[in-house]
Enzyme design. Structure first.
Site, short mmCIF file in Angstrom:
data_model
loop_
_atom_site.label_atom_id
_atom_site.label_comp_id
_atom_site.label_asym_id
_atom_site.label_seq_id
_atom_site.Cartn_x
_atom_site.Cartn_y
_atom_site.Cartn_z
N CYS A 213 -0.12 3.98 2.50
CA CYS A 213 0.26 3.57 3.86
C CYS A 213 1.69 4.00 4.18
O CYS A 213 1.98 4.46 5.29
CB CYS A 213 0.15 2.05 4.02
SG CYS A 213 -1.52 1.40 3.84
N CYS B 73 0.83 -1.20 0.00
CA CYS B 73 0.00 0.00 0.00
C CYS B 73 0.87 1.26 0.00
O CYS B 73 1.49 1.59 1.02
CB CYS B 73 -0.93 -0.01 1.22
SG CYS B 73 -1.84 1.52 1.48
#
Length: 302
Positions: free
Chosen positions: A51, A48
Site C-alpha cells: 500500500c 500494508c
C-alpha cells in the site's frame, strides 16, 4: 477552504483531488462525487507495505490528470464496513467508481505505467477529448460563433483549469464581445509557467489591439482623410487598426506594409512593430500571419 468542497464547483486544490474518507462520508466522497468525475478508492492499511508503494503512484497519476479523476483513500482497519460489503479480501485494492457505481478495479501494487494506463482507460482518453474540444472551439471562434466557442473552452477548463489554450481562447471570446475587463481577468488565471505560451501571447496581443482600436477612428472617415493626404502615415496606421477590428486582415496588412515601404522609421518604427503585434494576435499558423511575414521580409531584406 474545506477539503470536502467539490473540485468542479469551487475550483479547489489538491485537497479536492485527493482525500481520506470514512464510512460515514463514503456516500458523499465517492458515490455522489463519482457522478461528476470518476473516483478511485484506495483501500489500504498502515501495516500494508505494498500500500505504501502504490499510494504515492496513485496520487501522482491523479494530480497529472488535473481534475479528470479523484482519489479517495479508506483505511480498512478504522473503517472495515465498506470494504467488507464490497468483498475486499486483500490490499492494496483499488476500485473505480463512475456514476455512483463501481466500474473497474485492480488488486496489488501495480507499476506506475499500468496505473497511468488504468486511469487513461477510465477517463476515456481525456487528452484526446480535450484536443478535439479545443480544435472545435478554435474553429467556432474563427467562424464568429463566440457563444459556442466560449462553451467549448469552458468545458475544457472544467477538466483542466490551467489549460493555457482554453484560458486564452475564452479571453478572446470576451474580447470579441467587447468585455475587455473579463478578458484580462481570464488571462490573469494563466499559471506563470504557461504565461509565455503561444496561445496566451496571442490573446494578450489581441487584448492590446482591442484597447488601441477605439482611438483609431471610423473606417470611412480615415479613408477620406487618407484620400486628402495619401502621405499621412498616421491616417494609414489608424486605418489598418480599424480594418483589422472589422476582420479585414488583408486590408490591415496592405496599409501597414505601405507605411513600412514608404517611411519605415516613422514614429520609431511603429508600423513594423504593429505588424508584429498583429502576427502575435492572429497566431503563427494563421494564413494572414504567414503571408504578412513573407511580405514584410521582402520589404526589409530586399
Amino acid at each position: 477552504m474545506s477539503v470536502d468542497t467539490p473540485i468542479l464547483n469551487q475550483g479547489g486544490g489538491e485537497a479536492d483531488l485527493i482525500k481520506n474518507t470514512t464510512t460515514k462520508d463514503f456516500l458523499r466522497d465517492v458515490i455522489e462525487a463519482s457522478r461528476e468525475v470518476p473516483v478511485l478508492v484506495d483501500f489500504w492499511a498502515p501495516w500494508c507495505g505494498p500500500c505504501r508503494q502504490l499510494t504515492p503512484i496513485l496520487e501522482k497519476a491523479v494530480r497529472a490528470a488535473k481534475g479528470a479523476v479523484r482519489l479517495v483513500k479508506l483505511n480498512i482497519d478504522e473503517h472495515p464496513q465498506i470494504p467488507g460489503q464490497m468483498g475486499v479480501q486483500s490490499i492494496p485494492a483499488v476500485f473505480a467508481f463512475q456514476d455512483g457505481r463501481p466500474v473497474d478495479g485492480f488488486m496489488g501494487a501495480l507499476p506506475e505505467s499500468r496505473v497511468n494506463d488504468f486511469i487513461a482507460r477510465l477517463i476515456g482518453d481525456s487528452a484526446g477529448d480535450t484536443a478535439a474540444d479545443l480544435e472545435a472551439a478554435e474553429a467556432a471562434l474563427s467562424a464568429g460563433d463566440v457563444n459556442s466557442a466560449a462553451q467549448l473552452f469552458g468545458e475544457v477548463m472544467q477538466k483542466d483549469r490551467e489549460n493555457a489554450q482554453a484560458l486564452a481562447g475564452l479571453a478572446k471570446c470576451y474580447i470579441k464581445t467587447g468585455d475587455l475587463a473579463r478578458a484580462e481577468q481570464t488571462l490573469a488565471l494563466v499559471p506563470p509557467a504557461k504565461a509565455d505560451s503561444s496561445p496566451v501571447a496571442s490573446a494578450r496581443a489581441a487584448l492590446e489591439l482591442a484597447r488601441k482600436t477605439p482611438a483609431a477612428g471610423d473606417i470611412e472617415t480615415l479613408r477620406a482623410k487618407l484620400a486628402a493626404d495619401p502621405k499621412d502615415p498616421q491616417a494609414r496606421f489608424d486605418l489598418a487598426l480599424a480594418l483589422n477590428a472589422k476582420g479585414d486582415r488583408s486590408g490591415a496588412l496592405d496599409e501597414l506594409l505601405a507605411v513600412v515601404a514608404k517611411n519605415r522609421s516613422w514614429n520609431d518604427d511603429a508600423a513594423r512593430k504593429q505588424l508584429l503585434q498583429l502576427f502575435d494576435a492572429w497566431g503563427p499558423a494563421d494564413p494572414s500571419t504567414i503571408a504578412g511575414r513573407q511580405r514584410l521580409s521582402s520589404l526589409l531584406f530586399a
